[in-house]
Structures are given as C-alpha cells and as structure tokens.
Design a protein around this motif. Structure first.
Motif, PDB file in Angstrom:
ATOM      1  N   LYS A 110     104.123  61.251 -16.729  1.00  0.00           N
ATOM      2  CA  LYS A 110     104.147  59.574 -16.434  1.00  0.00           C
ATOM      3  C   LYS A 110     103.521  58.906 -17.524  1.00  0.00           C
ATOM      4  CE  LYS A 110     104.561  60.418 -11.570  1.00  0.00           C
ATOM      5  NZ  LYS A 110     106.124  60.269 -11.485  1.00  0.00           N
ATOM      6  N   GLY A 111     103.924  57.587 -17.412  1.00  0.00           N
ATOM      7  CA  GLY A 111     103.249  56.497 -18.393  1.00  0.00           C
ATOM      8  C   GLY A 111     102.525  55.625 -17.538  1.00  0.00           C
ATOM      9  N   ALA A 112     102.294  54.336 -17.935  1.00  0.00           N
ATOM     10  CA  ALA A 112     101.470  53.325 -17.344  1.00  0.00           C
ATOM     11  C   ALA A 112     102.303  52.857 -16.224  1.00  0.00           C
ATOM     12  CB  ALA A 112     101.332  52.300 -18.421  1.00  0.00           C
ATOM     13  N   GLY A 113     101.515  52.853 -15.027  1.00  0.00           N
ATOM     14  CA  GLY A 113     101.884  52.177 -13.698  1.00  0.00           C
ATOM     15  C   GLY A 113     102.517  53.127 -13.032  1.00  0.00           C
ATOM     16  N   GLY A 114     102.491  54.425 -13.173  1.00  0.00           N
ATOM     17  CA  GLY A 114     103.146  55.497 -12.706  1.00  0.00           C
ATOM     18  C   GLY A 114     104.869  55.756 -13.169  1.00  0.00           C
ATOM     19  N   TRP A 115     105.154  54.700 -13.882  1.00  0.00           N
ATOM     20  CA  TRP A 115     106.783  55.021 -14.544  1.00  0.00           C
ATOM     21  C   TRP A 115     106.733  56.446 -15.251  1.00  0.00           C
ATOM     22  CZ3 TRP A 115     110.711  52.373 -13.210  1.00  0.00           C
ATOM     23  CH2 TRP A 115     110.357  50.980 -12.673  1.00  0.00           C
ATOM     24  N   PRO A 116     107.842  57.204 -14.710  1.00  0.00           N
ATOM     25  CA  PRO A 116     107.949  58.380 -15.151  1.00  0.00           C
ATOM     26  C   PRO A 116     108.818  58.406 -16.860  1.00  0.00           C
ATOM     27  CG  PRO A 116     109.961  57.968 -13.827  1.00  0.00           C
ATOM     28  CD  PRO A 116     109.082  56.784 -13.700  1.00  0.00           C
ATOM     29  N   ASP A 117     108.373  59.544 -17.418  1.00  0.00           N
ATOM     30  CA  ASP A 117     108.830  59.516 -18.745  1.00  0.00           C
ATOM     31  C   ASP A 117     110.308  59.651 -18.716  1.00  0.00           C
ATOM     32  OD1 ASP A 117     106.277  59.394 -19.796  1.00  0.00           O
ATOM     33  OD2 ASP A 117     105.921  61.279 -20.565  1.00  0.00           O
ATOM     34  N   ILE A 118     111.106  59.330 -19.682  1.00  0.00           N
ATOM     35  CA  ILE A 118     112.626  59.201 -19.704  1.00  0.00           C
ATOM     36  C   ILE A 118     113.023  60.186 -20.871  1.00  0.00           C
ATOM     37  CG2 ILE A 118     114.812  58.070 -19.690  1.00  0.00           C
ATOM     38  CD1 ILE A 118     113.347  55.715 -18.364  1.00  0.00           C
ATOM     39  N   TRP A 132     106.596  54.750 -20.420  1.00  0.00           N
ATOM     40  CA  TRP A 132     106.387  53.269 -20.412  1.00  0.00           C
ATOM     41  C   TRP A 132     104.850  53.028 -20.704  1.00  0.00           C
ATOM     42  CZ3 TRP A 132     108.753  49.052 -19.486  1.00  0.00           C
ATOM     43  CH2 TRP A 132     108.249  47.905 -18.797  1.00  0.00           C
ATOM     44  N   ASN A 133     104.765  51.811 -21.614  1.00  0.00           N
ATOM     45  CA  ASN A 133     103.317  51.585 -22.074  1.00  0.00           C
ATOM     46  C   ASN A 133     102.616  50.252 -21.424  1.00  0.00           C
ATOM     47  OD1 ASN A 133     104.673  49.189 -23.191  1.00  0.00           O
ATOM     48  ND2 ASN A 133     104.619  50.244 -25.325  1.00  0.00           N
ATOM     49  N   GLY A 134     103.368  49.848 -20.278  1.00  0.00           N
ATOM     50  CA  GLY A 134     102.898  48.689 -19.769  1.00  0.00           C
ATOM     51  C   GLY A 134     103.749  47.577 -19.788  1.00  0.00           C
ATOM     52  N   SER A 135     104.511  47.328 -21.134  1.00  0.00           N
ATOM     53  CA  SER A 135     105.446  46.449 -21.354  1.00  0.00           C
ATOM     54  C   SER A 135     106.707  46.839 -21.726  1.00  0.00           C
ATOM     55  CB  SER A 135     104.768  45.404 -22.441  1.00  0.00           C
ATOM     56  OG  SER A 135     104.635  46.177 -23.576  1.00  0.00           O
ATOM     57  N   GLU A 136     106.926  48.044 -22.267  1.00  0.00           N
ATOM     58  CA  GLU A 136     108.321  48.738 -22.532  1.00  0.00           C
ATOM     59  C   GLU A 136     108.186  50.187 -22.453  1.00  0.00           C
ATOM     60  OE1 GLU A 136     109.291  47.380 -26.557  1.00  0.00           O
ATOM     61  OE2 GLU A 136     107.313  48.369 -27.547  1.00  0.00           O
ATOM     62  N   TYR A 137     109.284  50.696 -22.575  1.00  0.00           N
ATOM     63  CA  TYR A 137     109.694  52.219 -22.754  1.00  0.00           C
ATOM     64  C   TYR A 137     109.495  52.182 -24.280  1.00  0.00           C
ATOM     65  CZ  TYR A 137     110.172  54.236 -18.181  1.00  0.00           C
ATOM     66  OH  TYR A 137     109.967  54.588 -16.719  1.00  0.00           O
ATOM     67  N   ALA A 138     108.677  53.169 -24.738  1.00  0.00           N
ATOM     68  CA  ALA A 138     108.518  53.293 -26.370  1.00  0.00           C
ATOM     69  C   ALA A 138     108.597  54.884 -26.658  1.00  0.00           C
ATOM     70  CB  ALA A 138     107.454  52.863 -26.756  1.00  0.00           C
ATOM     71  N   LEU A 139     109.358  55.314 -27.702  1.00  0.00           N
ATOM     72  CA  LEU A 139     109.358  56.590 -28.079  1.00  0.00           C
ATOM     73  C   LEU A 139     107.912  57.268 -28.021  1.00  0.00           C
ATOM     74  CD1 LEU A 139     110.934  59.154 -29.333  1.00  0.00           C
ATOM     75  CD2 LEU A 139     110.235  58.334 -31.531  1.00  0.00           C
ATOM     76  N   ASN A 140     107.613  58.328 -27.251  1.00  0.00           N
ATOM     77  CA  ASN A 140     106.599  59.266 -27.201  1.00  0.00           C
ATOM     78  C   ASN A 140     106.399  60.425 -27.964  1.00  0.00           C
ATOM     79  OD1 ASN A 140     105.075  61.354 -25.189  1.00  0.00           O
ATOM     80  ND2 ASN A 140     103.902  59.534 -25.289  1.00  0.00           N
ATOM     81  N   ARG A 141     107.646  61.099 -27.868  1.00  0.00           N
ATOM     82  CA  ARG A 141     107.904  62.676 -28.310  1.00  0.00           C
ATOM     83  C   ARG A 141     109.262  62.734 -28.295  1.00  0.00           C
ATOM     84  NH1 ARG A 141     106.382  62.908 -23.193  1.00  0.00           N
ATOM     85  NH2 ARG A 141     107.428  64.252 -21.773  1.00  0.00           N
ATOM     86  N   ARG A 142     109.654  63.985 -28.867  1.00  0.00           N
ATOM     87  CA  ARG A 142     111.020  64.491 -28.953  1.00  0.00           C
ATOM     88  C   ARG A 142     111.159  65.921 -28.381  1.00  0.00           C
ATOM     89  NH1 ARG A 142     114.879  61.623 -31.428  1.00  0.00           N
ATOM     90  NH2 ARG A 142     114.066  59.793 -32.703  1.00  0.00           N
ATOM     91  N   GLU A 143     112.093  66.443 -27.505  1.00  0.00           N
ATOM     92  CA  GLU A 143     112.110  67.517 -26.821  1.00  0.00           C
ATOM     93  C   GLU A 143     113.487  68.145 -26.700  1.00  0.00           C
ATOM     94  OE1 GLU A 143     108.242  66.957 -23.555  1.00  0.00           O
ATOM     95  OE2 GLU A 143     110.425  67.325 -22.814  1.00  0.00           O
TER      96      GLU A 143
END
Length: 150
Positions: A110-118, A132-143
């Motif tokens: 999860k990211g900020a505010g409990g939003w799941p990673d996508i 989710w960084n609190g204002s948008e979904y941004a690239l976190n990693r690649r899997e």
C-alpha cells in the motif's frame, strides 16, 4: 480483477455507492448507441464500451471506489484496455484517481492513505507497479510475477 485485502463487509458497504451513470459521467464517458464510450474508436470489431468492472472500498476509508474498463486496440494499442479508478469523496462527489492504458491488478502493498499499489499489466514481462503518493499514482518499481525486473 480481484482487490487484495477487500472484505465482504467492505463490498457490502459499497454496492449502492453510486449509479453507473454517475461513475461514467465523472470519468468523462458519453452514452452512445454502443454504450458508454470515451475512446474515439473508429468502430472496430474488438471495441468494448465502458463497463464498471469492480466496486469496493479499495483504500479502507469506508467510502465506495470503482474501476471502469473500456477496450479498444485503436485507443490502447496491443494492451487493448484502458482503466479508470474512481473514488467517492467525503462530500459525496466522485473523483478520478487514476486512468491509464493497461490491465490493473491491485496488490497487497500500500501507498499513502491505504491505497493499494497497482501493477499495470500489458504486453511483455516486466510491469510497472504504481504507488499512491497522496496526490497521484506514480511509478514505484517494476515487477514480473512478484519479483523485481528491469
């Protein structure tokens, strides 16, 4: 699409959260003879008009969220799918949280505010995972299959 960590209780909370019309209008769709459309598909055989694919309380805030799919290779390339993630706000209005080409898969992380990673799937073997960084979904990693890739 399954939402990691979604409970039967959260699904029950959200089933009556909004009419499909409210969701489609918020996401910028228009009703046509083919259904709800946003993509300017030229009438291809493979086109699939918008559909509410999932409802739930994805971030655990007690308010409903929803995902809309629309399918078209003309608009989404080889992936053939565009998704729109919406969330009901405290004032009752709906807001688009994220919209992208790809097939979303909610993860347990999860990211900020409990939003799941996508994880955004499509052609290939190394998929972007957005957080989710609190204002948008941004690239976190690649899997790929839960393992880091590049």
């Amino acid at each position: 699409m399954a939402v990691a960590g979604a409970s039967a209780e959260s699904a029950a909370i959200t089933t009556a959260g909004a009419s499909d019309d409210d969701l489609f209008r918020t996401a910028g769709f228009s009703r046509t003879a083919r259904g709800w459309e946003k993509c300017e598909d030229p009438g291809s055989v493979a086109y699939a008009p918008g559909e509410v694919a999932q409802r739930g309380d994805f971030n655990g805030d007690g308010r409903p969220d929803a995902v809309i799919y629309e399918g078209s290779t003309a608009c989404a390339g080889m992936t053939g799918n565009v998704y729109t993630l919406l969330s009901q706000q405290p004032d009752g209005a709906w807001k688009v949280i994220d919209e992208r080409i790809g097939l979303p898969r909610f993860l347990a992380t999860k990211g900020a505010g409990g939003w799941p990673d996508i994880e955004v799937g499509g052609p290939g073997f190394c998929f972007p995972v957005l957080r989710w960084n609190g204002s948008e979904y941004a690239l976190n990693r690649r899997e790929y299959e839960g393992k880091p890739c590049s």
